[in-house]
Write a protein that holds these residues in place. Structure first.
Motif, PDB file in Angstrom:
ATOM      1  N   ALA A 170       3.930   1.528  -1.151  1.00  0.00           N
ATOM      2  CA  ALA A 170       4.557   1.631  -2.472  1.00  0.00           C
ATOM      3  C   ALA A 170       3.582   2.219  -3.484  1.00  0.00           C
ATOM      4  N   LYS A 171       2.329   1.806  -3.438  1.00  0.00           N
ATOM      5  CA  LYS A 171       1.315   2.344  -4.353  1.00  0.00           C
ATOM      6  C   LYS A 171       1.141   3.847  -4.155  1.00  0.00           C
ATOM      7  N   ILE A 220       3.285   5.970  -2.856  1.00  0.00           N
ATOM      8  CA  ILE A 220       4.498   6.665  -3.282  1.00  0.00           C
ATOM      9  C   ILE A 220       4.574   6.732  -4.806  1.00  0.00           C
ATOM     10  N   LEU A 221       4.211   5.663  -5.490  1.00  0.00           N
ATOM     11  CA  LEU A 221       4.266   5.645  -6.946  1.00  0.00           C
ATOM     12  C   LEU A 221       3.311   6.661  -7.568  1.00  0.00           C
ATOM     13  N   ASP A 222       2.248   7.007  -6.868  1.00  0.00           N
ATOM     14  CA  ASP A 222       1.276   7.974  -7.387  1.00  0.00           C
ATOM     15  C   ASP A 222       1.677   9.429  -7.143  1.00  0.00           C
ATOM     16  N   GLU A 247       0.836  -1.204   0.000  1.00  0.00           N
ATOM     17  CA  GLU A 247       0.000   0.000   0.000  1.00  0.00           C
ATOM     18  C   GLU A 247       0.873   1.258   0.000  1.00  0.00           C
ATOM     19  N   ILE A 294       8.629  13.637  -2.649  1.00  0.00           N
ATOM     20  CA  ILE A 294       9.377  12.373  -2.700  1.00  0.00           C
ATOM     21  C   ILE A 294      10.685  12.510  -1.913  1.00  0.00           C
ATOM     22  N   GLU A 318       3.457  12.815  -7.637  1.00  0.00           N
ATOM     23  CA  GLU A 318       4.079  13.496  -8.772  1.00  0.00           C
ATOM     24  C   GLU A 318       5.000  14.636  -8.337  1.00  0.00           C
TER      25      GLU A 318
END
Length: 75
Positions: free
Chosen positions: A11-12, A14-16, A9, A23, A18
């Protein structure tokens, strides 16, 4: 939720993201967490738990109180 599901969760989420500055801030937070004392880590974990359970104070309420108490600094 077990630790593996929590990691997935995270990782998801963080990947979203922008925003590169966000970050970088997350990376610094994770890296700094490993250099904290156990007492500091426990305090952070307690704060996160409180926020997750809606026990925290909203940012706008804190700012309103701060502006009220320290109005001379908000001119």
């Amino acid at each position: 939720m077990n630790i593996q599901n929590s990691k997935i969760e995270l990782a998801k989420v963080i990947l979203d993201i922008e925003n590169p500055k966000l970050i970088e801030e997350i990376i610094r937070l994770i890296q700094s967490k490993s250099t904290l004392t156990e007492k500091q880590k426990a305090a952070i974990d307690e704060a996160i738990y409180s926020l997750e359970n809606n026990e925290g104070v909203a940012h706008n309420m804190v700012m309103e109180e701060t502006r009220s108490r320290y109005s001379k600094y908000f001119k």
